[in-house]
Design an enzyme around this catalytic site. Sequence first.
Site: not given
Length: 159
Positions: A49, A77
Amino acid sequence: MDLALVQARAALERGEFPVGCVLVHEGQVVATGSRSHTRGRVSELDHAEILALRALQELESAIDPAELTVYATMEPCLMCFATLILNGIRRIVYGYEDVMGGGTHLELDRLNPLYAAMTIEVVPHVRREESLALFQQFFADPAQSYWPDSLLARYTLAQ
């Protein structure tokens, strides 16, 4: 999600953690990212990401981040979730849940005003089985040394 899975498969073929991430604007892919340790060391800053966001920033695009959708093979996360939302992204779609470090269940309305005012759409379990299969293959490989006996590895292999 198709391209995120392609990215994840390529990462797996390189022996990397199989997370693929794609940023989409109005049906068009604008940036991608996948784990890569080609620099010879593991860096927890190089999540898919984060790499996709960096690729988007390099475009110097005028795209409103609130109009982007993130597609990832694994639930972001806590670090990635916070980074995505602080960068203005409001829609996250993921395949496989991260039972050890997933951040999308964070109750933003219970945090300080910056976060409490945010409305985020999270769509879980899109193409979950395909994503899960990649993580099972990764954790079943005795040669890999990334979180080998973690809660995530045990959970994934038990699925």
